[in-house]
Structures are given as C-alpha cells and as structure tokens.
Design a protein around this motif. Structure first.
Motif, PDB file in Angstrom:
ATOM      1  N   VAL A  25      -9.543  10.252   4.399  1.00 34.79           N
ATOM      2  CA  VAL A  25      -8.229   9.603   4.404  1.00 34.79           C
ATOM      3  C   VAL A  25      -8.006   8.631   3.242  1.00 34.79           C
ATOM      4  N   ARG A  44      -4.865   8.911   0.625  1.00 32.32           N
ATOM      5  CA  ARG A  44      -3.811   7.916   0.493  1.00 32.32           C
ATOM      6  C   ARG A  44      -3.716   7.404  -0.950  1.00 32.32           C
ATOM      7  N   ASP A 102      -2.111   9.937  -3.116  1.00 30.73           N
ATOM      8  CA  ASP A 102      -0.680  10.026  -2.823  1.00 30.73           C
ATOM      9  C   ASP A 102       0.080   9.017  -3.683  1.00 30.73           C
ATOM     10  N   ARG A 103      -0.484   7.828  -3.785  1.00 34.00           N
ATOM     11  CA  ARG A 103       0.147   6.777  -4.587  1.00 34.00           C
ATOM     12  C   ARG A 103       0.178   7.175  -6.068  1.00 34.00           C
ATOM     13  N   ILE A 135       0.140  10.209  -7.278  1.00 32.93           N
ATOM     14  CA  ILE A 135       1.112  11.286  -7.495  1.00 32.93           C
ATOM     15  C   ILE A 135       2.494  10.672  -7.707  1.00 32.93           C
ATOM     16  N   GLY A 136       2.776   9.643  -6.934  1.00 33.84           N
ATOM     17  CA  GLY A 136       4.038   8.916  -7.117  1.00 33.84           C
ATOM     18  C   GLY A 136       4.139   8.334  -8.517  1.00 33.84           C
ATOM     19  N   ASP A 165       5.010  10.945 -11.015  1.00 38.46           N
ATOM     20  CA  ASP A 165       6.436  11.279 -10.926  1.00 38.46           C
ATOM     21  C   ASP A 165       7.328  10.220 -11.557  1.00 38.46           C
ATOM     22  N   LYS A 189       2.072  19.250 -10.600  1.00 45.15           N
ATOM     23  CA  LYS A 189       0.930  18.594  -9.986  1.00 45.15           C
ATOM     24  C   LYS A 189       0.094  19.620  -9.230  1.00 45.15           C
ATOM     25  N   GLU A 196      -0.451  19.263   3.589  1.00 50.15           N
ATOM     26  CA  GLU A 196       0.772  18.835   4.267  1.00 50.15           C
ATOM     27  C   GLU A 196       1.130  17.408   3.840  1.00 50.15           C
ATOM     28  N   ILE A 197       0.131  16.557   3.778  1.00 52.13           N
ATOM     29  CA  ILE A 197       0.400  15.161   3.404  1.00 52.13           C
ATOM     30  C   ILE A 197       0.842  15.068   1.941  1.00 52.13           C
ATOM     31  N   LEU A 198       0.113  15.695   1.058  1.00 45.36           N
ATOM     32  CA  LEU A 198       0.388  15.490  -0.365  1.00 45.36           C
ATOM     33  C   LEU A 198       1.528  16.375  -0.884  1.00 45.36           C
ATOM     34  N   SER A 199       1.835  17.420  -0.179  1.00 46.50           N
ATOM     35  CA  SER A 199       2.898  18.359  -0.573  1.00 46.50           C
ATOM     36  C   SER A 199       2.893  18.716  -2.054  1.00 46.50           C
ATOM     37  N   ILE A 200       1.753  19.107  -2.580  1.00 46.08           N
ATOM     38  CA  ILE A 200       1.713  19.654  -3.940  1.00 46.08           C
ATOM     39  C   ILE A 200       0.933  20.974  -3.907  1.00 46.08           C
ATOM     40  N   PRO A 231       8.912  13.634  -1.075  1.00 47.57           N
ATOM     41  CA  PRO A 231       8.139  12.818  -0.135  1.00 47.57           C
ATOM     42  C   PRO A 231       8.111  11.343  -0.571  1.00 47.57           C
ATOM     43  N   ARG A 268       5.942   8.478  -1.008  1.00 50.74           N
ATOM     44  CA  ARG A 268       4.482   8.428  -1.101  1.00 50.74           C
ATOM     45  C   ARG A 268       3.958   7.026  -0.900  1.00 50.74           C
ATOM     46  N   SER A 269       2.648   6.972  -0.680  1.00 56.56           N
ATOM     47  CA  SER A 269       1.969   5.703  -0.480  1.00 56.56           C
ATOM     48  C   SER A 269       2.304   4.724  -1.607  1.00 56.56           C
ATOM     49  N   GLY A 270       2.666   3.513  -1.247  1.00 57.06           N
ATOM     50  CA  GLY A 270       2.987   2.503  -2.258  1.00 57.06           C
ATOM     51  C   GLY A 270       4.456   2.446  -2.622  1.00 57.06           C
ATOM     52  N   MET A 271       5.236   3.456  -2.227  1.00 54.51           N
ATOM     53  CA  MET A 271       6.668   3.426  -2.542  1.00 54.51           C
ATOM     54  C   MET A 271       7.382   2.529  -1.545  1.00 54.51           C
ATOM     55  N   ARG A 309       8.384  14.127   4.019  1.00 53.43           N
ATOM     56  CA  ARG A 309       7.558  13.141   4.726  1.00 53.43           C
ATOM     57  C   ARG A 309       7.678  11.737   4.154  1.00 53.43           C
ATOM     58  N   ASN A 356       4.835   9.014   3.769  1.00 50.83           N
ATOM     59  CA  ASN A 356       3.388   8.971   3.957  1.00 50.83           C
ATOM     60  C   ASN A 356       2.861   7.585   4.290  1.00 50.83           C
ATOM     61  N   SER A 357       1.621   7.582   4.710  1.00 52.88           N
ATOM     62  CA  SER A 357       0.927   6.347   5.050  1.00 52.88           C
ATOM     63  C   SER A 357       1.013   5.338   3.909  1.00 52.88           C
TER      64      SER A 357
END
Ligand SMILES: Nc1ncnc2c1ncn2[C@@H]1O[C@H](COP(=O)(O)OP(=O)(O)OP(=O)(O)O)[C@@H](O)[C@H]1O
Ligand SMILES: [Mg+2]
Lengths: 272, 185
Positions: free
Chosen positions: A147, A151, A154-155, A157-158, A161, A175, A200-204, B91, B93-96, B109, B111-112
């Motif tokens: 996890v 997480r 995920d940040r 990836i943001g 973007d 990505k 599913e979480i990361l959707s890439i 989505p 995302r974390s931190g947004m 989604r 996300n966490s």
C-alpha cells in the motif's frame, strides 16, 4: 525517432535502477540504439549494476557544464551492441541540475540518434526528481505490491500529469506501470495486493509484472544484470517488457501463481 | 432550563449600497432564504422591510475575530456567484486537493490521501478512498472503508461501510443516509 522514458517511483528502493538497467539491455538486444542515463546525482549506482563502474571518466555534469562533449562522456557497453551509458556525478548533488541544462542534454542524446533514452530517476520524494519527468515522453512507474508504495506512486503520477513539459503544453505523457517484486506465495495467501487491485487504484496502463527473484541481487553484485541470466524469472520478465516497448504484442505471463512444487509437496498437499 | 444547540449556516454580507444589495438579493433570493444573515454596513428601512417580508433572520455586525466562528459554518458569498458544477474526468490522486464552492462530480476514483472540500453537492461515480468534506445538501458516493467522509460537519464514514453506493441528504439539520439499490425509486 527518439523516445524519452523516465523510470520513476514514489518511494525509494522499489527497483527503478534495476528496471532501467535491464530494460536498456532488453531494447538494445532488440536492435534499438539505446542509452541509459543515471539521473540520481550524488547517489550513482547504475554504473555498478551495469558492471561499468571502472569505465566512468566523465559524467553527466561534465557534459552539462560544457567541459566535454556528449560523445566523450557516453560509455559504450562492450558486451552489448547498441547500448550506451551516461553516468551520474558521485560528488555533485542534485542542485547542479536546472531545467535548461537538462533540456540541452536530452536534445544532445536525441541528436546522437538514440531510439530509446532511459532516465533512471531518484525517488519521487527527492529533489531532482522533477527534472527527469520534465522532458519525458513516457513515464515508467515502478511499484512494489504494497500500500505505501502504491499511494506514493499515485502522488507521483499526479506530478507527471501536472509538471511535465508535455502536460503543460496540453499533451499527455503516457504512463506505464511495472509491478516489481511480486511474491507468488504472499499473493496466494492473500497477503499482497493483487495486480488487479493496483491497476484499479492507479488507473494506468500495465507494462509488465516482475516477480521477486533472489537472482536480481546476485546479478547486481556481479555487475551483470539479471536479464542476461536465462534461468531468471525476473530476467525473463524484463525481456518480455523490452519486447513490448519495441511494439511486440507479448501477453502477460502469470508470475502470481505459486509454481509447481514438485511431487513431494503435491503428495503432502493431499494429506493437508 | 432548556438548552438547545444549533449549527447555523450564515452569510456575512457587506452592504456598500442599498441598490447593490437589493440586486444581489433578488438574484440569489432562493439561496439566501436558507441562511442567517450577518450584515455589515447600513441596513436601510427598505432592506429591513424586505428581509422581514421574506422571513429572513439577520443581525448587524461581523463574526470576524469572534471565537465562536470556528464552531459555526460560514458560507462565503462566492458560493452564490459560482454555481456551475465541476466535473473531474480523471482520478483524484494522492496529494491532490480540491476546494470548491460548487457542486463536484467525479467520474473516476478519489484515491487514498486525496482531499476534496466543497460547499456544494458531491457526486462520485467511482470509489472514494480519500477525504471528502461536503457542506452541501446532497451526496452520492461509494466509500472505501479507508475513506473519511464528513457531511455538514459530521463524520458519517462509519455508516458507509458497505461496498455500495449511498445517497445522503441534509435537510433541516437532519442527515439521511440511504443505500442505493438498482431499481430504487
Ligand atoms: N524483482 C526483484 N527481486 C528481488 N530483488 C529486487 C528486485 N528488484 C529489485 N530488487 C532489489 O531491491 C533493491 C533496490 O533496487 P533498486 O536499487 O533498483 O531500487 P531503486 O528504486 O533504484 O532505489 P533508489 O530509490 O534508492 O534509487 C536492490 O537491492 C535490488 O537488488
Ligand atoms: Mg536507484
């Protein structure tokens, strides 16, 4: 056509350098002119993993400061046609990088005719990370099936973007996800996130799954990346990923099920 | 002695000219009617009369620097001007972090470790795993057990511990949570 791949992650130590080293050999083996650049300044270790540490005379900062030209700093791998390496500086840290210098360097590599340019990035929480995503055409995100790794990526990836040059121009950076260090026994026991959960979480888009493999560490120690070992599961996974990057349609192998355990354990299995 | 505690939703309004206020009032009457007004500046006889006719409670003064402000919900006037809903087709995302006064619609989604705050309504068509603070009148979402969902100041996460969508409404101080089932009317 050159394509710049930033190999990135949120958390450190998930296998970026291992991935960059093995994928660069993989695409070189496919006949593509490839360069792998160590962008983890002040913490260089790609040279060791590639077994090229004793050949580093000039590094990335010498080129960026104009002390030598790119041809002088590029190290050609003697064991692998088509593969070149550009080292990070061990003495200078990430503060020497700036946007303009990084752009110039990447343009020089494009002019050298490299088809694949892999940038081995520092972890997403560190400074210097943003420079590798700035001029990337594609980002390879490496995660471990846990996890905290998910997480943090995920940040990151943001950030890809929002911070990359392509994103600022309104285009998008592709990505691609590599799930590294999958441990079939833990997946089997339900103690590890499954690839489906992670996707599913990361959707890439999924680029590949690499199993946990003790041969990886041994390979790094010997300076002979694991992809060169045909008996290695992880090495074979990297070879498949390399082919996918070169446009081949290679199905995803099952690296998540526990392998056939031989007759003895099968028999004990019956009496469980 | 009887003690009752209320959470009041209020607008703090600066009146510079009667004309400007009345114009604002006619445009936003429907929303203003649901709020308590704290008015700064001159409340003319004309304004008083209209507010009385519309049965709107008000007081003169300001809440700024007042210690009880922390405990009550103050909605800024921007909320009235910015009404269009915001749709997110990527989505969160974390931190947004998203802060808004308008309705928010998520197609993907959340996300966490993401954070969404809105004074409007909130609708999410995919799982929410982060933190949502909604002060609107309506929410529709499916929350993961890890999510933190605050609705008009109340933590309702524990009521959403089920892998299905819920519709949640806020009316006259009451929160109503309904599990959404296909075919529900
Ligand atoms: N599939 C694998 N199986 C077993 N061990 C692995 C695997 N992938 C990586 N490792 C080991 O994990 C450790 C970290 O790998 P690596 O240095 O590539 O990570 P990194 O993301 O580049 O780290 P950093 O953020 O510090 O740069 C190394 O010891 C490596 O050998
Ligand atoms: Mg590394």
């Amino acid at each position: 056509m050159s394509e710049v791949y930033a190999v990135i992650s949120g958390k450190g130590g998930v296998g970026k350098t291992t991935t960059a080293a093995n994928l660069s050999i993989a695409t070189a083996k496919e006949g593509k002119k490839t360069v792998v650049v160590d962008f983890d300044l002040g913490q260089r270790n790609l040279d060791m993993i590639l077994g090229l540490e004793n050949r580093v005379v000039y590094d990335i900062t010498h080129v960026m400061d104009g002390e030598v030209n790119i041809k002088q700093a590029l190290i050609k791998d003697k064991n692998q046609d088509n593969l070149y390496f550009l080292a990070a500086s061990q003495t200078k840290d990430k503060t020497v990088l700036n946007e303009e210098k990084v752009e110039q360097l990447i343009n020089m590599l494009k002019e050298e005719g490299f088809e694949f340019i892999f940038l081995d990035s520092p972890a997403g929480i560190e400074s210097g990370f943003e420079h590798t995503i700035l001029f990337a055409d594609k980002a390879i995100i490496v995660v471990n099936p846990e996890v905290s790794s998910i997480r943090d990526s995920d940040r990151v990836i943001g950030l890809v973007d929002s911070k990359s040059k392509k994103a600022k121009e309104g285009k998008s950076v592709e990505k691609l996800l590599i799930i590294n260090r999958i441990n079939p026994e833990l997946v089997d026991k339900g103690e590890m996130l499954t690839s489906e959960d992670i996707l599913e979480i990361l959707s890439i888009k999924l680029l590949g799954k690499v199993p946990e493999d003790k041969k990886v560490i041994d390979a790094s120690n010997k300076g002979k990346p694991v992809i060169l070992n045909p008996d290695s599961e992880a090495g074979n996974a990297y070879a498949r990923i390399g082919k996918r990057l070169c446009g081949e349609d290679i199905p995803f192998a099952d690296v998540e099920s526990v392998k056939n355990q031989g007759i003895l354990s099968k028999i004990t299995g019956i009496f469980k | 002695m009887l003690v009752k505690q209320f959470t009041i939703r209020a607008f703090e309004i600066n009146i510079e000219s009667q004309e400007e206020f009345l114009d604002f009032f006619t445009k936003n009457r429907e929303i203003i009617q649901k709020y308590f007004l704290i008015i700064n500046g001159k409340v003319t006889e004309n304004i008083k009369k209209i507010l009385k006719e519309e049965k709107i409670l008000f007081t003169v003064g300001t809440l700024k620097n007042n210690s009880f402000v922390k405990n009550c919900h103050i909605q800024e006037i921007k909320a009235v001007e910015e009404k269009e809903s915001k749709i997110f087709n990527f989505p969160i995302r974390s931190g947004m972090e998203i802060k808004s006064n308008s309705d928010i619609i998520l197609l993907k989604r959340a996300n966490s470790a993401s954070s969404i705050q809105t004074d409007g309504n909130f609708i999410a068509l995919d799982t929410v795993e982060g933190k949502v603070e909604c002060n609107g009148e309506f929410m529709f979402l499916k929350a993961s057990p890890k999510a933190l969902i605050l609705f008009n100041g109340k933590d309702i996460s524990s009521y959403l511990q089920k892998n299905s969508f819920f519709s949640i409404t806020f009316e006259e101080g009451n929160i109503e949570i309904k599990e959404f089932k296909r075919g529900n009317k």
